[in-house]
Design a protein around this motif. Structure first.
Motif, PDB file in Angstrom:
ATOM      1  N   ASP A 273      43.658  38.729  41.132  1.00  0.00           N
ATOM      2  CA  ASP A 273      42.213  38.904  41.131  1.00  0.00           C
ATOM      3  C   ASP A 273      41.830  40.322  41.562  1.00  0.00           C
ATOM      4  O   ASP A 273      41.002  40.972  40.923  1.00  0.00           O
ATOM      5  CB  ASP A 273      41.568  37.880  42.068  1.00  0.00           C
ATOM      6  N   VAL A 274      42.446  40.818  42.645  1.00  0.00           N
ATOM      7  CA  VAL A 274      42.109  42.148  43.136  1.00  0.00           C
ATOM      8  C   VAL A 274      42.623  43.224  42.189  1.00  0.00           C
ATOM      9  O   VAL A 274      41.907  44.191  41.873  1.00  0.00           O
ATOM     10  CB  VAL A 274      42.671  42.375  44.551  1.00  0.00           C
ATOM     11  N   MET A 275      43.864  43.076  41.722  1.00  0.00           N
ATOM     12  CA  MET A 275      44.465  44.116  40.891  1.00  0.00           C
ATOM     13  C   MET A 275      43.744  44.278  39.548  1.00  0.00           C
ATOM     14  O   MET A 275      43.799  45.340  38.935  1.00  0.00           O
ATOM     15  CB  MET A 275      45.944  43.817  40.653  1.00  0.00           C
ATOM     16  N   THR A 276      43.074  43.231  39.083  1.00  0.00           N
ATOM     17  CA  THR A 276      42.299  43.331  37.838  1.00  0.00           C
ATOM     18  C   THR A 276      40.801  43.376  38.116  1.00  0.00           C
ATOM     19  O   THR A 276      39.999  43.348  37.174  1.00  0.00           O
ATOM     20  CB  THR A 276      42.589  42.144  36.907  1.00  0.00           C
ATOM     21  N   LEU A 277      40.425  43.454  39.399  1.00  0.00           N
ATOM     22  CA  LEU A 277      39.010  43.434  39.807  1.00  0.00           C
ATOM     23  C   LEU A 277      38.278  42.265  39.135  1.00  0.00           C
ATOM     24  O   LEU A 277      37.260  42.425  38.463  1.00  0.00           O
ATOM     25  CB  LEU A 277      38.336  44.763  39.481  1.00  0.00           C
ATOM     26  N   GLY A 278      38.866  41.089  39.352  1.00  0.00           N
ATOM     27  CA  GLY A 278      38.242  39.870  38.839  1.00  0.00           C
ATOM     28  C   GLY A 278      38.236  39.781  37.332  1.00  0.00           C
ATOM     29  O   GLY A 278      37.323  39.183  36.738  1.00  0.00           O
ATOM     30  N   GLY A 279      39.272  40.345  36.685  1.00  0.00           N
ATOM     31  CA  GLY A 279      39.370  40.278  35.232  1.00  0.00           C
ATOM     32  C   GLY A 279      38.622  41.387  34.517  1.00  0.00           C
ATOM     33  O   GLY A 279      38.518  41.370  33.280  1.00  0.00           O
ATOM     34  N   ARG A 280      38.139  42.374  35.262  1.00  0.00           N
ATOM     35  CA  ARG A 280      37.434  43.498  34.630  1.00  0.00           C
ATOM     36  C   ARG A 280      38.393  44.536  34.058  1.00  0.00           C
ATOM     37  O   ARG A 280      38.015  45.311  33.183  1.00  0.00           O
ATOM     38  CB  ARG A 280      36.489  44.141  35.643  1.00  0.00           C
ATOM     39  N   LEU A 281      39.625  44.581  34.570  1.00  0.00           N
ATOM     40  CA  LEU A 281      40.627  45.511  34.064  1.00  0.00           C
ATOM     41  C   LEU A 281      41.616  44.722  33.212  1.00  0.00           C
ATOM     42  O   LEU A 281      42.507  44.045  33.735  1.00  0.00           O
ATOM     43  CB  LEU A 281      41.360  46.204  35.221  1.00  0.00           C
ATOM     44  N   VAL A 282      41.448  44.792  31.908  1.00  0.00           N
ATOM     45  CA  VAL A 282      42.274  43.991  30.995  1.00  0.00           C
ATOM     46  C   VAL A 282      42.952  44.865  29.946  1.00  0.00           C
ATOM     47  O   VAL A 282      43.409  44.367  28.921  1.00  0.00           O
ATOM     48  CB  VAL A 282      41.440  42.884  30.306  1.00  0.00           C
ATOM     49  N   ASP A 283      43.028  46.170  30.202  1.00  0.00           N
ATOM     50  CA  ASP A 283      43.745  47.044  29.285  1.00  0.00           C
ATOM     51  C   ASP A 283      45.244  46.787  29.402  1.00  0.00           C
ATOM     52  O   ASP A 283      45.719  46.136  30.343  1.00  0.00           O
ATOM     53  CB  ASP A 283      43.430  48.511  29.602  1.00  0.00           C
ATOM     54  N   GLU A 284      46.002  47.306  28.462  1.00  0.00           N
ATOM     55  CA  GLU A 284      47.439  47.046  28.393  1.00  0.00           C
ATOM     56  C   GLU A 284      48.163  47.455  29.673  1.00  0.00           C
ATOM     57  O   GLU A 284      49.024  46.722  30.183  1.00  0.00           O
ATOM     58  CB  GLU A 284      48.032  47.795  27.203  1.00  0.00           C
ATOM     59  N   SER A 286      46.931  47.872  32.790  1.00  0.00           N
ATOM     60  CA  SER A 286      46.558  47.037  33.932  1.00  0.00           C
ATOM     61  C   SER A 286      47.258  45.688  33.882  1.00  0.00           C
ATOM     62  O   SER A 286      47.731  45.175  34.913  1.00  0.00           O
ATOM     63  CB  SER A 286      45.037  46.831  33.964  1.00  0.00           C
ATOM     64  N   LEU A 287      47.336  45.099  32.704  1.00  0.00           N
ATOM     65  CA  LEU A 287      47.995  43.798  32.575  1.00  0.00           C
ATOM     66  C   LEU A 287      49.499  43.903  32.796  1.00  0.00           C
ATOM     67  O   LEU A 287      50.107  43.014  33.411  1.00  0.00           O
ATOM     68  CB  LEU A 287      47.688  43.197  31.202  1.00  0.00           C
ATOM     69  N   LYS A 288      50.114  44.984  32.326  1.00  0.00           N
ATOM     70  CA  LYS A 288      51.552  45.160  32.563  1.00  0.00           C
ATOM     71  C   LYS A 288      51.816  45.375  34.046  1.00  0.00           C
ATOM     72  O   LYS A 288      52.825  44.905  34.583  1.00  0.00           O
ATOM     73  CB  LYS A 288      52.085  46.336  31.758  1.00  0.00           C
ATOM     74  N   ARG A 289      50.913  46.088  34.731  1.00  0.00           N
ATOM     75  CA  ARG A 289      51.048  46.308  36.171  1.00  0.00           C
ATOM     76  C   ARG A 289      51.100  44.975  36.911  1.00  0.00           C
ATOM     77  O   ARG A 289      51.937  44.760  37.795  1.00  0.00           O
ATOM     78  CB  ARG A 289      49.869  47.159  36.657  1.00  0.00           C
ATOM     79  N   VAL A 290      50.205  44.067  36.549  1.00  0.00           N
ATOM     80  CA  VAL A 290      50.173  42.751  37.183  1.00  0.00           C
ATOM     81  C   VAL A 290      51.407  41.937  36.818  1.00  0.00           C
ATOM     82  O   VAL A 290      51.995  41.249  37.666  1.00  0.00           O
ATOM     83  CB  VAL A 290      48.882  42.009  36.794  1.00  0.00           C
ATOM     84  N   GLU A 291      51.825  42.014  35.557  1.00  0.00           N
ATOM     85  CA  GLU A 291      53.012  41.280  35.118  1.00  0.00           C
ATOM     86  C   GLU A 291      54.259  41.722  35.892  1.00  0.00           C
ATOM     87  O   GLU A 291      55.058  40.889  36.344  1.00  0.00           O
ATOM     88  CB  GLU A 291      53.219  41.505  33.621  1.00  0.00           C
ATOM     89  N   MET A 292      54.432  43.024  36.053  1.00  0.00           N
ATOM     90  CA  MET A 292      55.587  43.532  36.792  1.00  0.00           C
ATOM     91  C   MET A 292      55.510  43.131  38.258  1.00  0.00           C
ATOM     92  O   MET A 292      56.514  42.768  38.872  1.00  0.00           O
ATOM     93  CB  MET A 292      55.658  45.049  36.658  1.00  0.00           C
ATOM     94  N   LEU A 293      54.317  43.178  38.818  1.00  0.00           N
ATOM     95  CA  LEU A 293      54.151  42.807  40.222  1.00  0.00           C
ATOM     96  C   LEU A 293      54.461  41.339  40.441  1.00  0.00           C
ATOM     97  O   LEU A 293      55.094  40.965  41.441  1.00  0.00           O
ATOM     98  CB  LEU A 293      52.719  43.134  40.655  1.00  0.00           C
ATOM     99  N   ARG A 294      54.067  40.490  39.500  1.00  0.00           N
ATOM    100  CA  ARG A 294      54.368  39.051  39.603  1.00  0.00           C
ATOM    101  C   ARG A 294      55.877  38.816  39.607  1.00  0.00           C
ATOM    102  O   ARG A 294      56.398  37.975  40.348  1.00  0.00           O
ATOM    103  CB  ARG A 294      53.704  38.321  38.432  1.00  0.00           C
ATOM    104  N   ASP A 295      56.606  39.581  38.788  1.00  0.00           N
ATOM    105  CA  ASP A 295      58.062  39.452  38.736  1.00  0.00           C
ATOM    106  C   ASP A 295      58.695  39.879  40.060  1.00  0.00           C
ATOM    107  O   ASP A 295      59.701  39.303  40.493  1.00  0.00           O
ATOM    108  CB  ASP A 295      58.604  40.297  37.588  1.00  0.00           C
ATOM    109  N   SER A 409      52.695  50.235  42.052  1.00  0.00           N
ATOM    110  CA  SER A 409      51.770  50.346  40.938  1.00  0.00           C
ATOM    111  C   SER A 409      52.556  50.708  39.686  1.00  0.00           C
ATOM    112  O   SER A 409      53.779  50.864  39.727  1.00  0.00           O
ATOM    113  CB  SER A 409      50.667  51.373  41.210  1.00  0.00           C
ATOM    114  N   TYR A 410      51.834  50.832  38.590  1.00  0.00           N
ATOM    115  CA  TYR A 410      52.454  51.182  37.318  1.00  0.00           C
ATOM    116  C   TYR A 410      51.449  51.983  36.500  1.00  0.00           C
ATOM    117  O   TYR A 410      50.251  51.665  36.479  1.00  0.00           O
ATOM    118  CB  TYR A 410      52.857  49.923  36.543  1.00  0.00           C
TER     119      TYR A 410
END
Length: 440
Positions: A273-284, A286-295, A409-410
């Motif tokens: 939620d924070v890393m995408t600012l509640g879904g406001r950051l949905v560019d490629e 930003s989404l890869k950053r979250v995906e890598m962090l989840r891993d 970060s990424y």
């Protein structure tokens, strides 16, 4: 602020007592150099000439700002969890060399709370420009930030006795790039926000950043996005301080202002939620950053087999799981984040900071966790090389303690990048266990 009781052997006590007492500047110079010198040498990124430049800067400009000897009457330092005014770090990116960085706090004069400068802001107005001149930093954003966030004389008197004085007036950080020293400042805006009388601290702080000159108006779209997120998120997200690059933003197109946030929860659904600012950051990116962090999340929280829900078999339950901190109810619990805003380019970049020592019980366990993360990222400083642990051991020896934060970060230009923040230990100490944490 937290303290761990220092531990000295009889041999150490005798040696310290027999040695002539150094001046404060001599002490700080040697102490800083004994840590930073080995970090630079083992990073493999600096020539002897470049190292000499940085050590000379420490001696001439940083050491004189750190106040009296630690054994003399002084305020408690707030920079790290081990009562230290100095926090070096190693920046490790997928591309490029390992860089050494360090942060210091503006140390307030002892007893200042009873004088004309109870919050240490006058001291910061002296130290920040002096260090900026010494390293060739640009003063434009520094000056307007001090004017925006520091109290007037009238506000200082009005707030005397109403606000705590232990919080630092400012922190600084220096990136060591070749022989160049790049400066950044960090200011806690809450004091001025309260003095302003405005009902919203967030509104004041984000509004003050819009007044930075030059190009403050070009920060507005990013600041508006942050303000909208903070006003609507269902999670408890606090704005804690701001960071400012000390370069001319009209010349350096990558100049940034950073807004730092805190959550008490470390559940990954909060992180997303924070890393995408509640879904406001949905560019490629930003989404890869979250995906890598989840891993990486099981490694960053040093999760043991069987601990918590399975991240693969039950991802929803895992993402909702908050792993309990070892030491709760402190500013170093939960997670920190920053949102980087650049006036010269669109888009926002986010970063997450994990307090690694909250999930490990020794420096060695922390180092192993860090190396597992580097392994997962395919970084050359992973476990097989021993470069990370050897670098840290060279600077801190066998009495080293766990790192404070590990950030991630990424970006397209840098790939995955992390920083490992290493507390500067003033005396041979021990790891902080749950029972000997003291927070005042």
């Amino acid at each position: 602020m937290a303290t761990a009781s220092p531990v000295f052997s009889p041999a150490q006590t005798t040696a310290v007592a027999a040695a002539p007492t150094p001046t404060a500047q001599q002490f700080w110079t040697k102490w800083l150099s004994d840590i930073l010198g080995p970090l630079m040498a083992h990073s493999g990124s600096y020539t002897p000439e470049q190292m000499a430049v940085h050590l000379k800067f420490l001696e001439d400009h940083v050491a004189p700002t750190l106040g009296p000897l630690p054994s003399e009457p002084r305020n408690t330092y707030t920079q790290t969890y081990v009562d230290s005014p100095f926090e070096p770090s190693l920046n490790l990116t997928s591309s490029g060399k390992v860089k050494v960085r360090y942060g210091i706090e503006v140390v307030k004069p002892y007893g200042c709370e009873h004088g004309d400068d109870p919050f240490g802001e006058q001291r910061a107005r002296e130290v920040l420009p002096a260090l900026a001149r010494a390293c060739g930093a640009d003063m434009q954003w520094i000056k307007t930030a001090m004017d925006a966030f520091f109290l007037t004389k009238e506000e200082t008197e009005a707030m005397r006795g109403k606000l705590p004085t232990f919080m630092p007036s400012a922190l600084l950080a220096f990136d060591l790039d070749g022989d160049k020293t790049m400066m950044k400042i960090y200011i806690i805006g809450m004091r001025k926000a309260i003095a302003s009388g405005l009902p919203s601290t967030n509104h004041f702080i984000l509004g003050a950043l819009r007044k930075l000159q030059p190009l403050g108006e070009q920060l507005a779209p990013g600041l508006d996005t942050v303000a909208e997120y903070l006003a609507t998120t269902k999670h408890h997200v606090m704005l804690i301080f701001v960071g400012i690059d000390c370069v001319d933003p009209t010349v350096h197109k990558s100049a940034r202002v950073k807004v730092y946030l805190h959550t008490s929860s470390n559940a990954f659904e909060v992180v997303r939620d924070v890393m995408t600012l509640g879904g406001r950051l949905v560019d490629e990116v930003s989404l890869k950053r979250v995906e890598m962090l989840r891993d990486l999340w099981p490694l960053l929280r040093n999760e043991k087999p069987g601990e918590g829900p399975d991240p693969v078999a039950d991802p929803a339950a895992y993402d909702a799981w908050h792993k309990t901190d070892r030491l709760t109810g402190t500013p170093l619990s939960g997670l920190q984040y920053n949102v980087e805003i650049c006036p010269n380019k669109p888009g926002l970049e986010t970063k997450c900071y994990v307090p690694l020592f909250q999930h490990t019980r020794s420096a060695q366990e922390s180092e192993a966790a860090m190396e597992r993360v580097l392994d997962r990222l395919g970084h050359e400083w992973g476990s097989d090389t021993g470069k990370y642990r050897n670098c840290v051991a060279a600077a801190f020896g066998k009495h080293r303690v766990s790192p404070t934060f590990l950030s991630f970060s990424y970006s397209k230009s840098k790939g995955a990048y992390m920083s490992s923040y290493l507390p500067g230990v003033l005396a041979a100490g021990h790891e902080i266990e749950s029972g000997d944490w003291e927070y005042k």
